[in-house]
Enzyme design. Structure first.
Site, short mmCIF file in Angstrom:
data_model
loop_
_atom_site.label_atom_id
_atom_site.label_comp_id
_atom_site.label_asym_id
_atom_site.label_seq_id
_atom_site.Cartn_x
_atom_site.Cartn_y
_atom_site.Cartn_z
N TYR A 1 29.45 -1.31 -15.88
CA TYR A 1 30.67 -0.69 -16.39
C TYR A 1 30.39 0.75 -16.81
O TYR A 1 31.11 1.68 -16.44
CB TYR A 1 31.21 -1.50 -17.57
CG TYR A 1 32.36 -0.88 -18.30
CD1 TYR A 1 33.62 -0.77 -17.70
CD2 TYR A 1 32.22 -0.41 -19.61
CE1 TYR A 1 34.69 -0.21 -18.38
CE2 TYR A 1 33.29 0.15 -20.29
CZ TYR A 1 34.51 0.26 -19.67
OH TYR A 1 35.58 0.81 -20.34
N ASP B 1 48.17 -3.73 -6.74
CA ASP B 1 46.74 -3.96 -6.67
C ASP B 1 46.12 -2.59 -6.43
O ASP B 1 46.30 -1.99 -5.36
CB ASP B 1 46.40 -4.91 -5.52
CG ASP B 1 44.91 -5.16 -5.37
OD1 ASP B 1 44.11 -4.41 -5.98
OD2 ASP B 1 44.53 -6.10 -4.65
N ASP C 1 50.69 -3.64 -12.67
CA ASP C 1 49.47 -4.43 -12.79
C ASP C 1 49.48 -5.45 -11.65
O ASP C 1 50.38 -5.44 -10.81
CB ASP C 1 49.40 -5.12 -14.16
CG ASP C 1 47.96 -5.24 -14.66
OD1 ASP C 1 47.12 -5.78 -13.91
OD2 ASP C 1 47.67 -4.79 -15.79
#
Length: 324
Positions: free
Chosen positions: A140, A50, A35
């Site tokens: 989204y 990233d 993460d």
């Protein structure tokens, strides 16, 4: 060949629990969690990634000889509406990075999570079928619908074994939610256990499909374990848990907390929810890999209350950090 799994977005609501399940399945040494920042209390291998950096993903894939990637990093529905262009850029760039690294490094399987956010006004609200028309009304949902088609493209064009399921709202006690429209169904249990009043951002009769975390994780593992010949959907599979409204979950909670007080103050998330299905037809998943949910609303409520009581008693939860 030994299975080595990379989880991208391992700190999220779903990723944190899925990582633990994968560790139990394959062993800590064969699961690489990643993460943007490391977890304070993580046991196992963790690499900072990233996901907008393709070279970094490839570096980790090569370093650990990764064979499977679970790509969970994304900006969710409600948060995504605050910065739509950034949401599109991040959600799509990270997906393309994972697909390209997987293609060039010959990854065996890729998991890409989709969502009921792909559905819009063109889909029936009741028993929404797997092949319903997709006209999402949020960035989204647009990114997930596009991602489904790219997943299918990489399978058809390159033979990359990408698998996907469309999650309903996920309810779990293990971690904090990350800005989704269905997050009220997690927050409501926290407020009940803390014996605080609850302000709901949806209408009391806003019925939406939900799924308990244990079922969501099991569905993810089952679709990835299914024989390749049985996977007939290369966009994304519908899965269903149980559909309920805020009023129904409150009624169930009041069996344990009779004095639980709730106010309904619908905001922009109600507009998002009104375009989403009320019930989901997941018969294709049931046919292809024998999907079947186990948790109903009574079982969800009992488990959530029991687990959250334990966590608050030991001081392992801080409600102020919830992202609403």
């Amino acid at each position: 060949m030994e299975t080595v799994v990379l989880v991208i977005g391992a700190n999220g609501q779903l990723g944190s629990v899925l990582t633990e399940s994968l560790q139990q399945k394959y062993g800590n040494d064969n699961v690489i969690a990643s993460d943007l920042r490391p977890k304070d209390t993580f046991e196992g291998i963790f690499e900072v990634i990233d996901a907008t950096d393709r070279d970094r993903i490839q570096e980790i894939v090569v370093k650990y000889k990764v064979t499977q990637i679970y790509h969970l990093a994304a900006i969710l529905s409600a948060k995504g509406e605050e910065t739509p262009l950034r949401t599109w850029d991040i959600n799509m760039k990270t997906l393309f990075n994972v697909l390209e690294v997987s293609r060039t490094q010959h990854i065996d399987k890729v998991f890409f999570p989709s969502s009921i956010a792909v559905f819009g006004e063109g889909a029936p609200l009741e028993q929404t079928p797997n092949n319903a028309y997709l006209d999402p009304a949020t960035v989204y949902g647009i990114s997930k619908a596009a991602g489904e088609n790219w997943a299918q493209y990489y399978y058809l064009r390159y033979g990359l074994d990408v698998r996907s399921i469309r999650y309903p709202g996920v309810i779990g006690y293990q971690s904090l939610p990350g800005g989704g429209t269905t997050d009220y169904a997690v927050d409501v249990y926290h407020k009940a256990v803390l014996e605080e009043d609850f302000n709901c951002f949806l209408k009391e009769d806003a019925t939406l499909p939900m799924i308990f975390m244990d079922d969501a994780i099991r569905a993810t593992l089952e679709v990835m374990d299914a024989p390749k010949k049985d996977i007939s959907i290369r966009t994304s599979y519908n899965i269903a848990g149980i559909s309920f409204s805020p009023a129904e979950v409150v009624a169930e909670i009041r069996k344990l907390y009779p004095d639980f007080k709730v106010q309904y103050q619908p905001d922009f998330r109600q507009d998002i929810a009104s375009r989403w299905p009320k019930t989901i037809d997941d018969s294709v998943a049931a046919r292809d890999w024998r999907w079947k949910p186990e948790f109903d609303l009574e079982m969800i409520t009992k488990t959530m209350v029991e687990k959250l009581r334990e966590q608050y008693k030991t001081g392992s939860k801080n409600l102020e950090t919830l992202l609403f």
